[in-house]
Design an enzyme around this catalytic site. Structure first.
Site, PDB file in Angstrom:
ATOM      1  N   GLY A 118      20.869  69.569  61.741  1.00  0.00           N
ATOM      2  CA  GLY A 118      20.418  68.748  62.742  1.00  0.00           C
ATOM      3  C   GLY A 118      18.294  69.780  62.070  1.00  0.00           C
ATOM      4  N   HIS A 119      18.481  70.371  60.652  1.00  0.00           N
ATOM      5  CA  HIS A 119      16.748  70.306  61.134  1.00  0.00           C
ATOM      6  C   HIS A 119      15.979  69.845  59.794  1.00  0.00           C
ATOM      7  CE1 HIS A 119      19.739  73.938  60.867  1.00  0.00           C
ATOM      8  NE2 HIS A 119      18.411  74.824  60.911  1.00  0.00           N
ATOM      9  N   SER A 125      17.986  62.359  62.232  1.00  0.00           N
ATOM     10  CA  SER A 125      19.582  63.095  62.419  1.00  0.00           C
ATOM     11  C   SER A 125      19.520  62.279  63.488  1.00  0.00           C
ATOM     12  CB  SER A 125      19.915  64.625  61.472  1.00  0.00           C
ATOM     13  OG  SER A 125      19.286  65.498  62.310  1.00  0.00           O
ATOM     14  N   GLY A 187      24.808  69.427  55.015  1.00  0.00           N
ATOM     15  CA  GLY A 187      25.059  67.551  54.262  1.00  0.00           C
ATOM     16  C   GLY A 187      23.508  67.425  54.052  1.00  0.00           C
ATOM     17  N   TYR A 480      11.293  68.023  53.749  1.00  0.00           N
ATOM     18  CA  TYR A 480      10.296  68.905  54.428  1.00  0.00           C
ATOM     19  C   TYR A 480       9.890  67.427  55.018  1.00  0.00           C
ATOM     20  CZ  TYR A 480      10.609  73.574  52.402  1.00  0.00           C
ATOM     21  OH  TYR A 480      10.872  74.497  52.109  1.00  0.00           O
TER      22      TYR A 480
HETATM   23  C1  LIG Z   1      13.970  76.317  59.937  1.00  0.00           C
HETATM   24  C2  LIG Z   1      14.109  75.471  58.304  1.00  0.00           C
HETATM   25  C3  LIG Z   1      14.863  76.602  57.064  1.00  0.00           C
HETATM   26  C4  LIG Z   1      14.500  75.581  56.287  1.00  0.00           C
HETATM   27  N1  LIG Z   1      14.788  76.403  55.214  1.00  0.00           N
HETATM   28  C5  LIG Z   1      14.442  75.390  53.813  1.00  0.00           C
HETATM   29  C6  LIG Z   1      14.503  76.244  52.377  1.00  0.00           C
HETATM   30  O1  LIG Z   1      14.203  77.492  52.426  1.00  0.00           O
HETATM   31  N2  LIG Z   1      14.608  75.213  50.909  1.00  0.00           N
HETATM   32  C7  LIG Z   1      14.599  74.330  51.869  1.00  0.00           C
HETATM   33  O2  LIG Z   1      15.182  73.086  50.375  1.00  0.00           O
HETATM   34  N3  LIG Z   1      14.506  72.983  52.529  1.00  0.00           N
HETATM   35  C8  LIG Z   1      14.238  73.716  53.736  1.00  0.00           C
HETATM   36  N4  LIG Z   1      14.388  73.650  55.169  1.00  0.00           N
HETATM   37  C9  LIG Z   1      14.609  72.165  54.670  1.00  0.00           C
HETATM   38  C10 LIG Z   1      16.443  71.698  55.282  1.00  0.00           C
HETATM   39  O3  LIG Z   1      16.632  71.749  54.208  1.00  0.00           O
HETATM   40  C11 LIG Z   1      16.279  69.983  55.368  1.00  0.00           C
HETATM   41  O4  LIG Z   1      15.844  69.671  56.932  1.00  0.00           O
HETATM   42  C12 LIG Z   1      17.498  69.845  55.782  1.00  0.00           C
HETATM   43  O5  LIG Z   1      17.568  68.397  55.492  1.00  0.00           O
HETATM   44  C13 LIG Z   1      18.086  70.095  56.417  1.00  0.00           C
HETATM   45  O6  LIG Z   1      19.764  69.594  56.635  1.00  0.00           O
HETATM   46  P1  LIG Z   1      20.119  69.562  57.984  1.00  0.00           P
HETATM   47  O7  LIG Z   1      21.928  69.235  57.287  1.00  0.00           O
HETATM   48  O8  LIG Z   1      20.355  70.556  58.696  1.00  0.00           O
HETATM   49  O9  LIG Z   1      19.685  68.184  59.041  1.00  0.00           O
HETATM   50  P2  LIG Z   1      20.069  67.007  59.340  1.00  0.00           P
HETATM   51  O10 LIG Z   1      18.838  66.666  60.236  1.00  0.00           O
HETATM   52  O11 LIG Z   1      21.645  67.239  60.048  1.00  0.00           O
HETATM   53  O12 LIG Z   1      19.919  66.190  58.608  1.00  0.00           O
HETATM   54  C14 LIG Z   1      18.449  65.718  57.929  1.00  0.00           C
HETATM   55  C15 LIG Z   1      18.798  64.302  56.717  1.00  0.00           C
HETATM   56  O13 LIG Z   1      19.955  64.005  56.279  1.00  0.00           O
HETATM   57  C16 LIG Z   1      20.901  63.113  57.042  1.00  0.00           C
HETATM   58  N5  LIG Z   1      22.009  63.994  56.494  1.00  0.00           N
HETATM   59  C17 LIG Z   1      23.182  65.165  57.304  1.00  0.00           C
HETATM   60  N6  LIG Z   1      23.799  65.407  57.117  1.00  0.00           N
HETATM   61  C18 LIG Z   1      24.513  64.297  56.079  1.00  0.00           C
HETATM   62  C19 LIG Z   1      25.093  63.895  55.491  1.00  0.00           C
HETATM   63  N7  LIG Z   1      26.505  64.207  55.786  1.00  0.00           N
HETATM   64  N8  LIG Z   1      25.727  62.520  54.819  1.00  0.00           N
HETATM   65  C20 LIG Z   1      24.692  61.881  54.686  1.00  0.00           C
HETATM   66  N9  LIG Z   1      23.605  62.230  55.113  1.00  0.00           N
HETATM   67  C21 LIG Z   1      23.213  63.502  55.650  1.00  0.00           C
HETATM   68  C22 LIG Z   1      20.500  62.961  57.873  1.00  0.00           C
HETATM   69  O14 LIG Z   1      20.537  61.832  58.849  1.00  0.00           O
HETATM   70  C23 LIG Z   1      18.610  63.751  58.534  1.00  0.00           C
HETATM   71  O15 LIG Z   1      18.013  62.202  57.827  1.00  0.00           O
HETATM   72  C24 LIG Z   1      14.303  74.313  56.161  1.00  0.00           C
HETATM   73  C25 LIG Z   1      14.624  73.162  57.417  1.00  0.00           C
HETATM   74  C26 LIG Z   1      14.287  74.083  58.900  1.00  0.00           C
HETATM   75  C27 LIG Z   1      13.943  73.571  60.010  1.00  0.00           C
END
Ligand SMILES: Cc1cc2nc3c(=O)[nH]c(=O)nc-3n(C[C@H](O)[C@H](O)[C@H](O)COP(=O)(O)OP(=O)(O)OC[C@H]3O[C@@H](n4cnc5c(N)ncnc54)[C@H](O)[C@@H]3O)c2cc1C
Ligand SMILES: *[C@@H]1O[C@H](CO)[C@@H](O)[C@H](O)[C@H]1NC(C)=O
Ligand SMILES: *[C@@H]1O[C@H](CO)[C@@H](O)[C@H](O)[C@H]1NC(C)=O
Ligand SMILES: *[C@@H]1O[C@H](CO)[C@@H](O)[C@H](O)[C@H]1NC(C)=O
Ligand SMILES: *[C@@H]1O[C@H](CO)[C@@H](O)[C@H](O)[C@H]1NC(C)=O
Ligand SMILES: *[C@@H]1O[C@H](CO)[C@@H](O)[C@H](O)[C@H]1NC(C)=O
Ligand SMILES: *[C@@H]1O[C@H](CO)[C@@H](O)[C@H](O)[C@H]1NC(C)=O
Ligand SMILES: *[C@@H]1O[C@H](CO)[C@@H](O)[C@H](O)[C@H]1NC(C)=O
Length: 540
Positions: A118-119, A125, A187, A480
């Protein structure tokens, strides 16, 4: 962490019911059949198979609906009223439910958002303005570490913190280059690239994927071999949400020394921070790949200035080796920093993960297992690549703008090392364009009334920086995500329309991503505001 085999009771939304009449074909894994047969026998509204209290399909009326929806909304901008068209949340604890949900929603033309941690910076997402369902993978968290073979199978719903924690339970000399925020989902992170402190030595998280299991748009469960190399290429940096839902990833673990060195030096502009920054720009990407020297720029209090504020630059580093060796290196390459042993601490790699996540290293490692951040705020962020050192006047102009908002922050990440050895087309994250470092601009606030003000401030800073950073295209980073770069307005968005943002994220890899997308999802079912478009039929 596998969940029990008890078949779930479900309060099933009527729109999903036709799921029960999907024909089984060779694409179905055999293990899923029994579950579907069970589902077939269910009464039409309650699919009750046990007295388990676990629900996998949550409607607004389900008691867990709000808490599940909100628990991984990491940006408060999207907490309220962003989901009026959300029909149900599916929370599978078995791969077959993911297949079912994909097939069913496709059949009924109801959109899907996949969510792991959810990041997503723009909430993609879990936010959609078309009717949609969320497939939330948080119940799929299994991690299997194979130290002997230096590999791991990790489910998409696990977090980066869980991954790092699990690795060190099995051995102290292995790590993985995955982001510094422990609550980030595997993911989303891997499918968007993923960089962190040790990426100058080992590349992106996506560069260290050996295999993956996904469910494609037709509900087929595929591995690297059965999905083919083009799709396997696309999901390692091209964003998961355009191509398929990833279930698990096989990762290559990387060696880390038993002891690493973390140092921190803080300087305000009054103490010469701007001059040090200028020197850092020239050397940051050329330093030894074992050294990651990144900067954080913030507003700090300073009694001697007229408004009591100043700019503080933290030189925060991780070195994959002992302090003596690091000091020799910095004395040689960056003597002006005057790095002293007393500014450094030797620790284990996992403690450095804790440090960069903002935890004291004396904290129990188990804090890495928490899925929620200690605090959440409203935020907006953007990224730039810097190809030429920014002039002193340019920096001073930037400091002036940062001083307008106390909660503004810059995070500067040096490239170089392994990052400049991997070829442009190895993964969708493009490489060799000679950028020295990335700037992430970040601003946080804690009241919805302040949203407009902060977002327009961010846009002004970004406009100011245009002449100091990479151009045509101005680089961006998918993880990002920034919807200011452009967005798809309807399912028929053309190659040219989407190239406005597509080239910024992927450069020349954009074209190849469009080809893969056209091949695997010609109907453009998997889409969002920044999904990869398809070519009109006939064009390949
Ligand atoms: C506090 C914070 C710190 C961060 N630090 C870093 C860092 O140090 N380095 C870095 O590179 N990035 C960093 N990020 C960015 C982070 O890598 C991205 O936001 C990443 O996409 C988040 O993945 P998620 O699964 O938590 O997010 P989600 O919101 O669940 O997914 C992000 C995107 O990927 C899709 N998705 C998610 N899961 C799947 C799946 N299983 N299959 C297909 N699609 C999927 C979603 O639909 C959405 O489009 C940071 C973000 C935050 C908020
Ligand atoms: C329901 O729960 C009870 C008590 O926990 C247990 O004995 C029983 O086997 C369960 N029934 C089913 C169908 O799982
Ligand atoms: C939710 O509950 C309300 C009131 O009990 C009911 O009218 C409505 O049909 C229910 N909605 C769903 C999706 O079950
Ligand atoms: C959400 O809305 C409620 C009610 O309008 C409000 O009290 C709350 O502060 C809002 N929360 C956020 C995070 O905006
Ligand atoms: C390690 O990999 C090799 C070759 O892929 C395989 O034969 C072996 O069984 C694996 N070892 C373990 C412990 O899984
Ligand atoms: C480095 O360590 C010295 C000695 O502990 C300390 O005085 C100094 O403040 C540190 N330097 C910086 C800039 O943080
Ligand atoms: C940003 O710079 C890095 C380092 O040169 C490079 O690998 C990356 O491709 C650049 N990003 C874009 C989108 O050009
Ligand atoms: C997209 O294209 C299809 C086929 O050409 C057409 O039927 C549909 O109306 C278009 N949708 C929009 C929103 O323009």
């Amino acid at each position: 962490m596998l969940y029990a085999e008890d078949i779930i009771m479900v309060f099933f939304n009527v729109k999903l019911l036709p799921l029960l009449i999907i024909p089984f074909n060779s694409a179905w894994s055999t293990s899923s059949n029994s579950i579907f047969e069970s589902l077939l026998q269910c009464p039409s509204t309650h699919l009750k198979h046990s007295n388990s209290s676990k629900e996998i399909i949550l409607t607004r009326n389900s008691s867990a609906y709000s808490s599940v929806l909100q628990s991984s909304i990491q940006n408060l901008r999207f907490l309220n009223n962003s989901t009026p068209k959300l029909e149900v949340i599916v929370t599978p604890f078995h791969e077959s439910y993911v297949q079912a949900a994909v097939i069913c929603s496709k059949k009924h033309g109801i959109q899907i958002r996949f969510r792991s941690g959810g990041h997503d910076y723009e909430g993609l997402s879990y936010v959609s303005y078309d009717p949609f369902i969320i497939i939330d993978l948080f119940n799929l968290q299994t991690i299997h570490i194979d130290i002997e073979n230096e590999s791991a199978w990790v489910a998409s719903g696990a977090t980066l913190g869980q991954l790092c924690y699990s690795i060190v339970q099995k051995g102290k000399v292995h790590g993985f280059p995955a982001g510094s925020c422990p609550t980030v989902g595997v993911g989303g992170h891997i499918s968007g690239g993923g960089f962190v402190t040790i990426f100058r030595k080992y590349g992106l998280a996506a560069d260290n994927v050996i295999d993956a299991r996904i469910v494609d748009v037709n509900g087929r469960l595929l591995s690297r071999k059965s999905m083919g190399e083009e799709l396997f290429w696309a999901i390692r940096g091209g964003g998961g949400s355009s191509f398929a839902v990833s279930l698990t990833w096989k990762l290559r673990l990387v060696p880390v020394p038993p002891s690493v060195t973390v140092c921190k030096i803080e300087k305000t502009t009054e103490e010469g921070a701007t001059k040090l920054f200028s020197k850092w720009q020239v050397i940051a990407d050329k330093l030894h790949e074992d050294l990651f020297l990144h900067l954080v720029v913030e507003v700090a209090n300073e009694a001697s200035t007229t408004d009591g504020k100043t700019i503080k630059v933290s030189f925060d580093s991780l070195f994959l080796g002992p302090v003596e060796k690091l000091l020799l290196l910095t004395q040689d390459k960056f003597p002006d920093l005057s790095l002293d042993r007393s500014n450094c601490t030797e620790m284990s790699w996992i403690q450095s993960v804790m440090h960069f996540a903002g935890f004291p290293i004396s904290e129990y490692l188990e804090v890495l297992l928490k899925r929620t951040q200690p605090s959440r705020s409203f935020f907006k962020a953007k990224l730039d690549n810097v190809t030429q050192p920014i002039s002193q006047a340019g920096l001073e102009g930037l400091w002036q703008r940062l001083l307008e908002v106390e909660t503004s922050q810059l995070i500067l990440t040096p490239y170089g090392g392994r990052m400049s050895e991997i070829s442009d087309s190895e993964t969708p994250f493009p490489r060799r364009n000679g950028s020295i470092f990335a700037i992430q601009y970040l601003v946080t606030w804690d009241d919805d009334k302040e949203t407009e003000k902060h977002i327009s401030w961010m846009r002004r800073v970004y406009a100011y920086m245009a002449s100091h950073v990479s151009k045509s295209p101005r680089a961006a980073y998918l993880n990002y995500r920034d919807l200011d770069l452009g967005r798809n307005h309807d399912p028929n968005t053309s190659y040219a329309q989407a190239s406005i943002w597509g080239l910024k994220y992927f450069k020349s890899n954009y074209r190849r991503l469009v080809h893969v997308k056209t091949l695997v999802d010609p109907g453009n079912f998997l889409r969002n505001e920044q999904s990869i478009p398809v070519l009109p039929s006939g064009q390949k």
